[in-house]
Design an enzyme around this catalytic site. Sequence first.
Site, PDB file in Angstrom:
ATOM      1  N   ASP A 195       0.840  -1.204   0.000  1.00 21.09           N
ATOM      2  CA  ASP A 195       0.000   0.000   0.000  1.00 21.09           C
ATOM      3  C   ASP A 195       0.875   1.254   0.000  1.00 21.09           C
ATOM      4  O   ASP A 195       2.056   1.204   0.326  1.00 21.09           O
ATOM      5  CB  ASP A 195      -0.959   0.018   1.203  1.00 21.09           C
ATOM      6  N   ASP A 206       0.962   5.053   1.457  1.00 21.09           N
ATOM      7  CA  ASP A 206       0.368   6.073   2.322  1.00 21.09           C
ATOM      8  C   ASP A 206       0.957   7.422   1.968  1.00 21.09           C
ATOM      9  O   ASP A 206       2.132   7.534   1.606  1.00 21.09           O
ATOM     10  CB  ASP A 206       0.657   5.756   3.794  1.00 21.09           C
ATOM     11  N   ASP A 254       7.490   4.270  13.944  1.00 20.85           N
ATOM     12  CA  ASP A 254       8.128   3.235  14.763  1.00 20.85           C
ATOM     13  C   ASP A 254       9.607   2.981  14.474  1.00 20.85           C
ATOM     14  O   ASP A 254      10.438   3.023  15.365  1.00 20.85           O
ATOM     15  CB  ASP A 254       7.325   1.922  14.715  1.00 20.85           C
TER      16      ASP A 254
HETATM   17  P1  ATP Z   1       3.341  -3.250   5.696  1.00 16.64           P
HETATM   18  O1  ATP Z   1       4.299  -3.639   4.646  1.00 16.64           O
HETATM   19  O2  ATP Z   1       2.917  -4.386   6.524  1.00 16.64           O
HETATM   20  O3  ATP Z   1       2.176  -2.434   5.201  1.00 16.64           O
HETATM   21  P2  ATP Z   1       4.012  -0.806   7.010  1.00 16.64           P
HETATM   22  O4  ATP Z   1       5.261  -0.357   7.705  1.00 16.64           O
HETATM   23  O5  ATP Z   1       3.608  -0.044   5.798  1.00 16.64           O
HETATM   24  O6  ATP Z   1       4.194  -2.337   6.699  1.00 16.64           O
HETATM   25  P3  ATP Z   1       1.474  -0.016   8.043  1.00 16.64           P
HETATM   26  O7  ATP Z   1       0.671  -0.643   9.118  1.00 16.64           O
HETATM   27  O8  ATP Z   1       0.934   0.047   6.667  1.00 16.64           O
HETATM   28  O9  ATP Z   1       2.853  -0.809   8.052  1.00 16.64           O
HETATM   29  O10 ATP Z   1       1.873   1.426   8.565  1.00 16.64           O
HETATM   30  C1  ATP Z   1       2.319   2.465   7.735  1.00 16.64           C
HETATM   31  C2  ATP Z   1       3.346   3.333   8.461  1.00 16.64           C
HETATM   32  O11 ATP Z   1       2.749   3.917   9.626  1.00 16.64           O
HETATM   33  C3  ATP Z   1       4.559   2.580   8.985  1.00 16.64           C
HETATM   34  O12 ATP Z   1       5.530   2.401   7.997  1.00 16.64           O
HETATM   35  C4  ATP Z   1       5.019   3.489  10.110  1.00 16.64           C
HETATM   36  O13 ATP Z   1       5.715   4.609   9.608  1.00 16.64           O
HETATM   37  C5  ATP Z   1       3.708   3.961  10.691  1.00 16.64           C
HETATM   38  N1  ATP Z   1       3.229   3.080  11.773  1.00 16.64           N
HETATM   39  C6  ATP Z   1       2.381   2.025  11.665  1.00 16.64           C
HETATM   40  N2  ATP Z   1       2.144   1.457  12.843  1.00 16.64           N
HETATM   41  C7  ATP Z   1       2.834   2.178  13.757  1.00 16.64           C
HETATM   42  C8  ATP Z   1       2.975   2.110  15.166  1.00 16.64           C
HETATM   43  N3  ATP Z   1       2.371   1.168  15.874  1.00 16.64           N
HETATM   44  N4  ATP Z   1       3.761   3.043  15.766  1.00 16.64           N
HETATM   45  C9  ATP Z   1       4.375   4.023  15.042  1.00 16.64           C
HETATM   46  N5  ATP Z   1       4.278   4.128  13.731  1.00 16.64           N
HETATM   47  C10 ATP Z   1       3.525   3.222  13.071  1.00 16.64           C
HETATM   48 MG    MG Z   2       1.832  -0.331   4.740  1.00 16.04          MG
END
Ligand code: ATP
Ligand code: MG
Length: 429
Positions: A62, A64, A136
């Site tokens: 995805d 963002d 994070d």
């Molecule tokens: P994935 O590949 O699983 O989507 P992701 O890192 O993109 O991994 P998401 O849940 O889509 O995970 O979250 C998007 C972004 O939001 C993360 O990359 C991070 O910057 C931030 N984020 C998500 N969850 C947290 C959290 N619990 N604490 C702090 N930042 C977070």
């Molecule tokens: Mg993501």
Amino acid sequence: MKPSATDRRLASPRPGVRVDIDVAHINRDALRVITGLHRAGFQAYLVGGGVRDLLLGLSPKDFDIATDAHPEDVRRQFDNSRVIGRRFRIVHVYFSQGYVEVATFRAAGRAHVNKQGRILADNTYGTIEEDAFRRDFTINALYYDPEAGQVLDLVSGQQDLDAKLLRVIGDPELRFREDPVRMLRAVRLATKLGFRIEDQAQATICRLGYLLGEVPPARLFDEMLKLFHGGHAVQTFQALRNYGLFEHLFPLTEQALGDASQETFSALVHGALENTDERIRAGKPVIASFLYAVFLWGPMRALTRQLELDGLSSKVAQDAAMKDTILSQLRFTAIPKRLGFQIRNVWELQNRFYRKRGKQAYRLYQHPRFRAAYDFLCLRAGAGDPVDKLCEWWTEFQDVDEATQKKMARSSRTRAGKTPHRPSRKTYH
Ligand code: ATP
Ligand code: MG
């Protein structure tokens, strides 16, 4: 004083580092949103896992978008958009292929943490710096401007990407206390990417796993799906156990895995995780209830046995054990009602596979959970449960034409081999 929309629009773009990302790998709709926001004078970046994965040459799940535009500003720019969320409002911009999520830069609401340091509310808008620092891991806080072809790196994330290091932004203990789910995210991402978790964070995870007990079960359910349906279930499971986190998600399962009298259970769990990874790699669908049925099978069987020893009939004992096991698990990870039914179905059908005479075989074959239950049966056979003949029979039944099926069902004994409620000592007893 808060900057007005005009002030924010006048904020100068920050210098970034040129990177080599092929724009063709970026979702067209996300690019449209960014261009639209730029035209209106706002900052707008791709951020998070999308940027991380692009820089690693992976294809992101995805995309963002983070911007200094407030939700109302974004809403005004795109007719096909909607503001969602109450505590922290974000905007979904809709396109024919789905929607793109746009979030305003925000600061971590430090004022709203509980006694353990967990964030209870974080709803203050902030600068891009604050937005980076509330994320994070360093590799998740890279901001990519596709128009300039530049990455803005405020936390040395690029360096960690190159070193394949998963580093927490700030003090690991503080950040894991703020949100214990970050420990699960660390394990999941490190496993998915083949990264090493920095030493201090590793040690902290080993100490603070118990904090998962305070996370709402519904959130842990969502995380559990991400952990085990990401294509790396086997490794993720091992890592979760090494860090002592699995026992806080599935304590009953952890206990059953350590029970010497349940020798085939561990093999069943491993087989199911391998099978899940294979299915995902092959693009086949997976259902959440399947792994639950597997993880809770050992505990459910142990409890059934115990209740039988207490004098309950096999059927009553198993019914009670199924209900009780699912209820116990609910305190840790939520199980939506529909899933609870599916788990029970898969378990109940394990007994019905023995009754394959005449119409019974057909009825079972038509059952909506037949396929999942059959897969489960054959995994049990592979794990050493004495159901291999049964698995073979049902495999053949599905392969042959209707006339042969009829013949098979006619010549079948009511029960093949051992009775279902009293399997041999080799199983979970
Ligand atoms: P994935 O590949 O699983 O989507 P992701 O890192 O993109 O991994 P998401 O849940 O889509 O995970 O979250 C998007 C972004 O939001 C993360 O990359 C991070 O910057 C931030 N984020 C998500 N969850 C947290 C959290 N619990 N604490 C702090 N930042 C977070
Ligand atoms: Mg993501």
